[in-house]
Design an enzyme around this catalytic site. Structure first.
Site, PDB file in Angstrom:
ATOM      1  N   GLU A 131       0.268  81.090  33.137  1.00 32.31           N
ATOM      2  CA  GLU A 131       0.181  79.681  33.566  1.00 32.31           C
ATOM      3  C   GLU A 131       0.636  79.558  35.007  1.00 32.31           C
ATOM      4  OE1 GLU A 131       2.272  76.707  31.243  1.00 32.31           O
ATOM      5  OE2 GLU A 131       1.666  77.660  29.366  1.00 32.31           O
ATOM      6  N   GLU A 181       6.995  80.504  26.250  1.00 32.32           N
ATOM      7  CA  GLU A 181       8.207  79.945  26.852  1.00 32.32           C
ATOM      8  C   GLU A 181       9.306  79.618  25.846  1.00 32.32           C
ATOM      9  OE1 GLU A 181       7.342  76.670  29.467  1.00 32.32           O
ATOM     10  OE2 GLU A 181       5.976  77.847  30.702  1.00 32.32           O
TER      11      GLU A 181
HETATM   12  C1  FCB Z   1       4.680  74.755  30.731  1.00 34.06           C
HETATM   13  C2  FCB Z   1       4.070  74.643  29.361  1.00 34.06           C
HETATM   14  C3  FCB Z   1       2.684  74.018  29.359  1.00 34.06           C
HETATM   15  C4  FCB Z   1       2.575  72.891  30.350  1.00 34.06           C
HETATM   16  C5  FCB Z   1       3.087  73.299  31.705  1.00 34.06           C
HETATM   17  C6  FCB Z   1       2.969  72.249  32.765  1.00 34.06           C
HETATM   18  O1  FCB Z   1       6.071  74.797  30.624  1.00 34.06           O
HETATM   19  O2  FCB Z   1       3.979  75.912  28.766  1.00 34.06           O
HETATM   20  O3  FCB Z   1       2.391  73.626  28.046  1.00 34.06           O
HETATM   21  O4  FCB Z   1       3.197  71.772  29.863  1.00 34.06           O
HETATM   22  O5  FCB Z   1       4.425  73.700  31.610  1.00 34.06           O
END
Ligand code: FCB
Length: 464
Positions: free
Chosen positions: A366, A171
């Site tokens: 994620e 990210e």
């Molecule tokens: C993302 C991050 C991760 C976590 C989630 C909830 O932006 O990559 O580390 O904090 O959000």
């Protein structure tokens, strides 16, 4: 009215099921074995920056408990585990000689994973920049990108014989816009020109790092982005559509275009030129950034709705370049982060990326949700369960959304839930729980939540 039973869905054969974490969020052991300070150590020690002054000093103590944690993963049946390597463990000052004891930890972790048949997916940078590099300009400085390639080479030299999937950055939008733009993440700077320089140097770091990894023999190299699934408040409003276009440019195309088309989008560069002379962009950089991407990681949590609001400087979510855009307040149901629950956003996002940037396999690196989970360690009647029906429902909805994208032709290879464990949720500290496994921070006891049991079954059936 009778509820219809949810339809069964099956994922393609070979679909990868896993879970994700990040070093600073779980490891603890902040001073062990020669680890140097990172920008998150400094930021979390700055009063007012992180909820209740929480830090990653101890976190889930995963550094010492990794064996037990890997055993939990094996019990869930995970195929893959995505973790990040802490740069300040490998090069405490961000450059120069490597610290072998830092590499030893990941060496042991990778052996443990492989021994259990779990495929390690390594992220090289999940936000914990060595503080020394920040002192020399951080991501606003070109040097950081060059140092990143050295660091990537050092990690590959130790782990490359067992790790096949490499992700350069997690990210970069957050690193640049939250770290150097609105200052809610480390290093907490608020400087529009530095923000856009950081975007570029992060992309350059990816490009240089990917080249270095490939030169050393890596075959699967990618990057994880958190593209915005951005929609207009009023689909009939041309002005709102313009706001969508602007946010899409600053959040999505500014990364996707140079990475996958080898060029920054002209409209975005024009807009960014209001804040910077773009001197950081040198001949040949786009070629480096635009090298091949073997696997694109997508993180998705919630959609974004925007409206054109001339004069607005934006609400809490605003960042450099979005002046005149209003980010709408989220509409329920919400997670404990206050984020909207809209699985359709994931389908739309995956389809869009696959349509506009075809030919690149994707993996959800994620997806997950924070809810207020309860576990009472003192209750003698507690049966060791943590009921989390909200999370199960969130995950079920998003897996169906991912499946829908696959059935519409998206080349999605896997899904990694965020997160394996409750952990240090950045500026929110430990008060937000994203894990499918509960962590009792006082005792470091791990308790699989109902969602963990549910996920185990999803993996077993390869579907819902
Ligand atoms: C993302 C991050 C991760 C976590 C989630 C909830 O932006 O990559 O580390 O904090 O959000």
């Amino acid at each position: 009215m009778l509820e219809r039973p949810a339809t069964e869905v099956r994922f393609p054969e070979g679909f990868v099921w896993g879970a994700a974490t990040a070093a600073y969020q779980i490891e603890g052991a902040a001073r062990d074995d020669g680890r140097g300070p990172s920008i998150w150590d400094s930021f979390s020690r700055t009063p007012g920056k992180v909820h209740a002054g929480h830090t990653g000093d101890v976190a889930c103590d995963h550094y010492h408990r990794y064996r037990d944690d890997v055993a939990l993963m094996a019990d869930l049946g995970l195929h893959a585990y995505r973790f990040s390597v802490a740069w300040p463990r490998i090069q405490p000052d961000g450059s120069g000689p490597v610290n072998p004891r830092g590499l030893d930890f990941y060496d042991r972790l990778v052996d443990e994973l492989c021994g259990r048949g779990i495929d390690p997916i390594v992220t090289l940078y999940h936000w914990d920049l060595p503080q020394t590099l920040e002192d020399r300009g951080g991501w606003a400085s070109r040097e950081t990108a060059e140092r990143f390639a050295d660091y990537a080479t050092a990690v590959y030299a130790r782990l490359g014989d067992r790790v096949t999937t490499w992700t350069t950055l997690n990210e970069p939008w957050c690193s640049a816009y939250l770290g150097y733009g609105n200052g809610v993440h480390a290093p907490g700077r608020q400087d529009p020109a530095a923000t856009f320089a950081a975007v570029h140097h992060l992309l350059l770091a990816h490009g240089l790092g990917a080249r270095a990894l490939r030169a050393a023999g890596a075959t699967t190299v990618g990057i994880t982005l958190n593209p915005a699934a951005v929609f207009p408040a009023d689909p009939a409003s041309a002005a709102d559509e313009q706001a969508v276009r602007l946010v899409d440019g600053l959040h999505n195309r500014i990364f996707f275009d140079p990475l996958l088309r080898g060029r920054y989008p002209a409209d975005v560069l024009d807009h960014v030129a209001r804040f910077t002379d773009l001197a950081y962009l040198r001949d040949g950089d786009e070629k480096i950034i635009g090298g091949p991407v073997d696997l694109l990681g997508i993180n998705y949590y919630a959609p974004t709705y925007v409206a054109a609001r001339p004069g607005a400087v934006g609400g809490g979510g605003a960042y450099p370049g979005t002046e005149g855009v209003e980010f709408l307040p989220p509409v329920g149901p919400l997670t404990d982060m206050g984020w909207m629950i809209e699985p359709g956003g994931l389908t739309a996002l995956l389809e869009r990326v696959s349509h506009d940037y075809p030919g690149v396999p994707m993996i959800v690196t994620e997806n997950g949700a924070a809810f207020e989970d309860k576990f009472n360690r003192d209750d003698p009647d507690a049966d060791g369960r943590v009921p989390d029906a909200d999370r199960v429902s969130y995950l079920d909805g998003h897996l169906r959304a991912a499946h829908e994208a696959i059935s519409r032709g998206v080349d999605l290879r896997g899904y990694l839930v965020w997160s394996l464990l409750d952990n240090f949720e950045w500026a929110e500290g430990y008060r937000k729980r994203f894990g499918i496994i509960y962590v009792d921070y006082l005792t470091q006891r791990r308790v699989p939540k109902d969602s963990a049991r549910w996920y185990q079954e999803v993996i077993r059936r390869n579907g819902l």
